[in-house]
Design a protein around this motif. Structure first.
Motif, PDB file in Angstrom:
ATOM      1  N   UNK A 529       0.500  -1.125  -0.004  1.00 20.80           N
ATOM      2  CA  UNK A 529      -0.299   0.104  -0.074  1.00 20.80           C
ATOM      3  C   UNK A 529       1.087   1.095   0.243  1.00 20.80           C
ATOM      4  N   UNK A 530       1.610   1.309   0.858  1.00 25.35           N
ATOM      5  CA  UNK A 530       2.627   2.427   0.555  1.00 25.35           C
ATOM      6  C   UNK A 530       4.299   2.579  -0.833  1.00 25.35           C
ATOM      7  N   UNK A 531       3.267   2.006  -2.320  1.00 23.30           N
ATOM      8  CA  UNK A 531       4.323   1.667  -2.855  1.00 23.30           C
ATOM      9  C   UNK A 531       5.816   0.992  -3.178  1.00 23.30           C
ATOM     10  N   UNK A 532       6.241   0.713  -2.091  1.00 20.12           N
ATOM     11  CA  UNK A 532       7.108  -0.210  -2.221  1.00 20.12           C
ATOM     12  C   UNK A 532       7.316  -1.616  -2.681  1.00 20.12           C
ATOM     13  N   UNK A 533       8.552  -1.713  -4.078  1.00 23.67           N
ATOM     14  CA  UNK A 533       7.616  -2.710  -4.422  1.00 23.67           C
ATOM     15  C   UNK A 533       8.824  -3.906  -4.373  1.00 23.67           C
ATOM     16  N   UNK A 534       9.198  -5.440  -4.131  1.00 21.33           N
ATOM     17  CA  UNK A 534       9.675  -5.872  -4.986  1.00 21.33           C
ATOM     18  C   UNK A 534       9.483  -6.212  -6.118  1.00 21.33           C
ATOM     19  N   UNK A 535      10.700  -6.513  -6.698  1.00 17.75           N
ATOM     20  CA  UNK A 535      11.082  -6.896  -8.234  1.00 17.75           C
ATOM     21  C   UNK A 535      10.996  -8.275  -8.410  1.00 17.75           C
ATOM     22  N   UNK A 536      10.815  -8.423  -9.657  1.00 22.52           N
ATOM     23  CA  UNK A 536      10.868  -9.969 -10.586  1.00 22.52           C
ATOM     24  C   UNK A 536      11.869 -10.283 -11.536  1.00 22.52           C
ATOM     25  N   UNK A 537      11.480 -12.016 -11.006  1.00 25.13           N
ATOM     26  CA  UNK A 537      12.231 -12.462 -12.530  1.00 25.13           C
ATOM     27  C   UNK A 537      11.006 -13.419 -13.070  1.00 25.13           C
ATOM     28  N   UNK A 538      11.574 -12.899 -14.249  1.00 24.73           N
ATOM     29  CA  UNK A 538      10.711 -13.731 -15.030  1.00 24.73           C
ATOM     30  C   UNK A 538      10.418 -14.280 -16.640  1.00 24.73           C
ATOM     31  N   UNK A 539      10.732 -16.100 -16.743  1.00 23.78           N
ATOM     32  CA  UNK A 539      10.275 -16.776 -17.586  1.00 23.78           C
ATOM     33  C   UNK A 539       9.640 -16.915 -18.745  1.00 23.78           C
ATOM     34  N   UNK A 540       9.827 -16.776 -19.654  1.00 19.22           N
ATOM     35  CA  UNK A 540       8.083 -16.497 -21.172  1.00 19.22           C
ATOM     36  C   UNK A 540       8.919 -17.519 -22.151  1.00 19.22           C
ATOM     37  N   UNK A 541       7.692 -18.065 -22.597  1.00 24.31           N
ATOM     38  CA  UNK A 541       7.975 -19.530 -23.369  1.00 24.31           C
ATOM     39  C   UNK A 541       8.602 -18.393 -24.775  1.00 24.31           C
ATOM     40  N   UNK A 542       9.057 -18.734 -26.091  1.00 25.58           N
ATOM     41  CA  UNK A 542       8.850 -17.884 -27.563  1.00 25.58           C
ATOM     42  C   UNK A 542       7.123 -16.690 -28.020  1.00 25.58           C
ATOM     43  N   UNK A 543       6.650 -17.864 -27.120  1.00 26.14           N
ATOM     44  CA  UNK A 543       5.472 -16.862 -27.449  1.00 26.14           C
ATOM     45  C   UNK A 543       4.777 -16.450 -26.357  1.00 26.14           C
ATOM     46  N   UNK A 544       5.193 -16.043 -25.032  1.00 21.04           N
ATOM     47  CA  UNK A 544       5.671 -15.570 -24.296  1.00 21.04           C
ATOM     48  C   UNK A 544       4.668 -15.459 -23.340  1.00 21.04           C
ATOM     49  N   UNK A 545       4.232 -17.337 -23.245  1.00 18.80           N
ATOM     50  CA  UNK A 545       3.416 -17.510 -21.914  1.00 18.80           C
ATOM     51  C   UNK A 545       4.523 -17.799 -20.651  1.00 18.80           C
ATOM     52  N   UNK A 546       4.234 -17.327 -19.648  1.00 21.92           N
ATOM     53  CA  UNK A 546       4.646 -16.994 -18.199  1.00 21.92           C
ATOM     54  C   UNK A 546       5.577 -18.975 -17.805  1.00 21.92           C
ATOM     55  N   UNK A 547       5.869 -18.709 -18.155  1.00 25.61           N
ATOM     56  CA  UNK A 547       7.332 -20.385 -17.639  1.00 25.61           C
ATOM     57  C   UNK A 547       7.351 -20.510 -15.693  1.00 25.61           C
ATOM     58  N   UNK A 548       8.252 -19.972 -15.396  1.00 25.26           N
ATOM     59  CA  UNK A 548       8.487 -19.370 -14.463  1.00 25.26           C
ATOM     60  C   UNK A 548       8.951 -18.202 -14.326  1.00 25.26           C
ATOM     61  N   UNK A 549       9.049 -18.316 -12.762  1.00 27.31           N
ATOM     62  CA  UNK A 549       8.654 -16.673 -12.067  1.00 27.31           C
ATOM     63  C   UNK A 549       9.947 -16.295 -11.089  1.00 27.31           C
ATOM     64  N   UNK A 550      10.596 -15.658 -10.599  1.00 27.20           N
ATOM     65  CA  UNK A 550      11.513 -16.173  -8.976  1.00 27.20           C
ATOM     66  C   UNK A 550      11.048 -14.356  -8.745  1.00 27.20           C
ATOM     67  N   UNK A 551      10.440 -14.695  -6.961  1.00 25.97           N
ATOM     68  CA  UNK A 551      10.177 -13.818  -6.495  1.00 25.97           C
ATOM     69  C   UNK A 551      10.700 -13.485  -5.148  1.00 25.97           C
TER      70      UNK A 551
END
Length: 816
Positions: A529-551
């Motif tokens: 709510x305060x606006x602070x945010x954690x970054x993310x590392x995403x792995x997308x397929x060649x078509x853009x589908x999300x394969x995995x995410x590191x949070x």
């Protein structure tokens, strides 16, 4: 100045590793050092040098060859060092501790004198060990005895900035910068002479042979002045841009001067005792500190612009030089030869390094280069030269081949090795541009919001783009293939050329709105709510589908893919300290290296799996490697010896890739270790087709040729019943017999026939009538074993595989 520079031992093999419950450790195989210090002091007695490390503010003692001899971690903000050649000790001014520290040659604190406000310049008198100090806040000059006790204090100064002692008579010269004067004091503080109207004298250097003093003057134009001991002016020169520090060679009275001006145009000038210019080298950025070894005439120069430390011969030729970086922000590995290109932003240069850290080229003329990308086909490198608004292509040898202008602020480049074309992200003009290999514009597309990252898929020439809130995939012709809108601050992208999948790294930090639509793909649950945010590392397929995410990440500034396994390396700035993460294709955290400052660039070598990292805040470039064996991390006590045995072809681990260091060594394994070490590797152990010596090591036994080779070298002879018992574990007494017989000349008991152990014996539990007494003592004398802390040898203890590697490495002189 030589182009090829050798990274010295102190800049190599600085191991840093962090254990993770979720993965292995990473080790630093190579790391550049940052020694762009503002203070140097050479000990002419042995050629060593003391300096204030720019990386951590500590004081470091280096040998004449650059090997680190000692380091003091007791200091908090060291400013200047001075060395006493009589005993090799060093005096240091510490501004934060408001004290003067006296250190031994090993960096140990001998004494500390408090009571200062802002201690700055220090200079030691080698004759009596006393030291002179300036205090900037109190405007005092203080004389301390060798024990740190105050001998004299003078306050008739307005802004004393530098002191320089003449050890011949103990007198001291003072540069009173704010008072516009140079003052010469006797050993007891009595004023001998003062020069009025000297505009901002900053640095001083005394020639002990004649008592004269050189000074840099911040007048207009800037000058260097040479005063006689009585204050008479001997020489004055104004052919300088901004002279910094000086150093006098007492053997010939010559003077070295560092000189620089805005824009990182630096030089070092060598003047004769009469002021004649002997030599001038302009291949510096911002040279600052300088110190001379009067014994051999070598001059040490610190470049704060490039964080390099250079040692020059008296004629100006290069003795050696470290590879230092000011603010490396991007790295790019050439898959064809494993070399690496580095964009050093603040130093306005691009450096090409060999896999071992050797500098291959150093190209200047940039203005904050931010991104580099290599074409492995021809070895060329494209660079985003941000503040110049240009994209530059360098040849494999660092020569500028092409420069394309017309950009606002290019921040990212990516080369397509198939045709040599290059994609460019222009953050200021908010466009993405596709350039042909000759630099012609093939396509330009707008509609982006501060595009920060581009990455080419070499399979089809398509390009992924990271910009505010979105990730877009474009065809080679610029047509939009896919657009993902469920992102907040994507900053970087990297494509896996094997399957076309893409890794996306986000920046964390503070955002003004809650972020994404929680129902969208790739939503960010990290927004508070305060606006602070954690970054993310995403792995997308060649078509853009999300394969995995590191949070578990914070601010991802760069990503790189290992095409051999699809894993991703990410440079994470972190909240309090930076880290490099290595994640599997499914997002599993494989390993992590913490303790970095601001990692901003990563690039993977597909040939070795090594990852190069640019630590922008730490002013360092490093190459990371995973350990050879997952169960022998870099922190393992015997890691280096095990690696040495691997390199020598003595061990290779088990079929599952592990080493199993705690397993006991059996007699068949022992024969393998010894035979390979004796033969110089496994490939040199001869085959065996004769009748086996031992019935329990027959034709089908896996270790037959090794046991038989050990027999032929008279290392083993079996038991009285004629068997070898390959399955028996090896105890420490048996190990000593194997090793001693292997390293004596000739091998076997014949080589030990005339050996008589020293008296008294080393271990009370290995008596002189003990069956392996001679062998144990022989191993002790050859540095193979040293016994336990209780003073015993414990011949009955079974040897483990890590211990055996240590014994073999020591016995045969193996090193990684």
């Amino acid at each position: 100045m030589k182009t090829l520079r050798l990274l010295l031992p102190f800049a190599i093999l600085l191991y840093m590793c962090v254990a993770l419950a979720s993965g292995e450790e990473i080790g630093v195989a190579w790391r550049s050092s940052s020694y762009g210090t503002r203070s140097l002091a050479v000990n002419s007695a042995d050629g060593s040098c003391w300096l204030v490390s720019s990386a951590d503010g500590q004081v470091v003692h280096l040998s004449a060859e650059g090997v680190e001899l000692g380091r003091s971690e007791a200091l908090t903000m060291a400013i200047q060092v001075t060395v006493n050649p009589a005993d090799g000790s060093c005096w240091v001014s510490d501004a934060r501790r408001e004290s003067i520290m006296h250190l031994s040659a090993e960096g140990l604190v001998l004494s500390e004198t408090p009571g200062f406000s802002l201690p700055e310049s220090v200079s030691v008198n080698a004759t009596d060990g006393s030291v002179w100090v300036t205090d900037g806040h109190l405007s005092d000059v203080i004389h301390l005895g060798a024990d740190g006790v105050e001998l004299w204090r003078g306050g008739d100064f307005q802004g004393p900035e530098a002191v320089a002692v003449n050890p011949t008579d103990g007198s001291c010269w003072v540069a009173d910068s704010s008072g516009w004067r140079v003052v010469h004091l006797a050993a007891d503080g009595t004023e001998l002479w003062r020069s009025e109207s000297v505009v901002y004298p900053r640095w001083l250097a005394v020639n002990p042979t004649d008592g004269s003093c050189w000074a840099t003057i911040e007048s207009d134009p800037p000058e260097v002045v040479h005063f006689a001991a009585n204050g008479d002016e001997l020489w004055r020169g104004n052919t300088f841009n901004h002279p910094r520090q000086l150093a006098v060679n007492a053997s010939d009275g010559s003077c070295w001067v560092t000189d620089s001006e805005f824009g990182h145009v630096g030089q070092v000038i060598h003047l004769s005792s009469t002021g004649a210019e002997l030599w001038r080298e302009t291949n510096f950025y911002e040279p600052w500190a300088v110190s001379v070894n009067s014994t051999d005439g070598r001059c040490w120069v610190s470049d704060v612009g490039s964080n390099e430390l250079t040692v020059l011969e008296s004629d100006g030729s290069l003795a050696w030089q470290t590879v230092g970086f000011a603010s490396p922000i991007s790295v790019a590995v050439n898959a064809a030869n494993s070399s690496c290109w580095v964009a050093d932003m603040s130093a306005n240069r691009v450096v090409h390094l060999s896999p071992e850290g050797m500098e291959l080229s150093d190209t200047r003329g940039f203005h904050q280069p931010l991104s580099a990308s290599v074409n492995p086909t021809d070895g060329s490198c494209w660079v985003a030269d941000s503040f110049n608004g240009e994209v530059v292509r360098l040849s494999a040898d660092g020569t500028e081949e092409l420069r394309v202008g017309g950009f606002g602020q290019p921040v990212s480049v990516s080369v397509d090795p198939a045709d040599g074309s290059c994609w460019v992200a222009d953050e200021t003009d908010e466009v993405v541009v596709h350039l042909s290999a000759p630099g012609a514009e093939l396509w330009r597309g707008g509609g982006f919001s501060q595009p920060r990252g581009v990455a080419v898929d070499p399979r089809d020439g398509s390009c992924w783009v990271a910009h505010n809130g979105q990730v877009v995939k474009l065809s080679a012709s610029g047509a939009e293939l896919w657009r993902g809108t469920g992102f907040a601050l994507p900053h970087c992208v990297a494509v896996n050329p094997t399957d076309g999948s893409c890794w996306v790294g986000e920046l964390g930090g503070y955002v003004s709105s809650p972020g994404r639509d929680p129902t969208s793909a790739g939503k960010s649950e990290g927004v508070s709510a305060a606006g602070s945010r954690t970054g993310y590392l995403f792995h997308l397929s060649a078509q853009g589908a999300e394969l995995s995410r590191v949070t578990t990440t914070v601010e991802i500034w760069a990503v790189a893919v290992d095409p051999t396994d699809g894993s991703c390396w990410a440079a994470d700035k972190g909240w309090t300290e930076g880290q490099v993460l290595h994640c599997a294709a499914d997002g599993t955290l494989l390993s992590q290296l913490s303790g970095l400052d601001w990692p901003s660039g990563v690039s993977v070598d597909p040939n070795t799996g090594d990852c190069w990292v640019a630590d922008r805040g730490g002013s360092a470039v490093m190459r990371l490697v995973a350990p050879t064996f997952p169960d022998v991390p870099f922190s393992w006590w015997a890691h280096d010896e095990i690696e040495a045995c691997v390199e020598a072809g003595v061990v290779a681990g088990y079929g599952d890739g592990t080493y199993q260091p705690g397993n006991p060594v059996t007699r068949d394994q022992m024969a393998v270790y010894i035979s390979r070490a004796l033969a110089g590797g496994d490939e040199n152990v001869p085959g065996f087709t004769d009748t086996p010596t031992f019935p329990d090591v027959g034709d089908t036994h896996w270790a037959l040729k090794y046991v038989e080779y050990a027999v032929s070298c008279s290392v083993v002879g079996g038991y009285l019943d004629g068997t070898y018992h390959p399955e028996y574990p090896v105890t420490r007494d048996q190990m000593a017999v194997y090793v001693a017989r292997s390293i004596c000349d000739p091998t076997g008991e014949d080589g030990l026939a005339d050996y008589v152990p020293a008296d008294p014996r080393d271990f009370p539990d290995v008596a002189s009538d003990f069956w392996a007494y001679k062998h144990v003592e022989y191993c002790v004398e050859n540095g193979v074993v040293a016994g336990y802390l209780d003073g015993l040898y414990h011949p009955e203890i079974v040897v483990t595989r890590d211990q055996m590697a240590v014994y073999v490495a020591r016995a045969f002189g193996l090193s990684a």
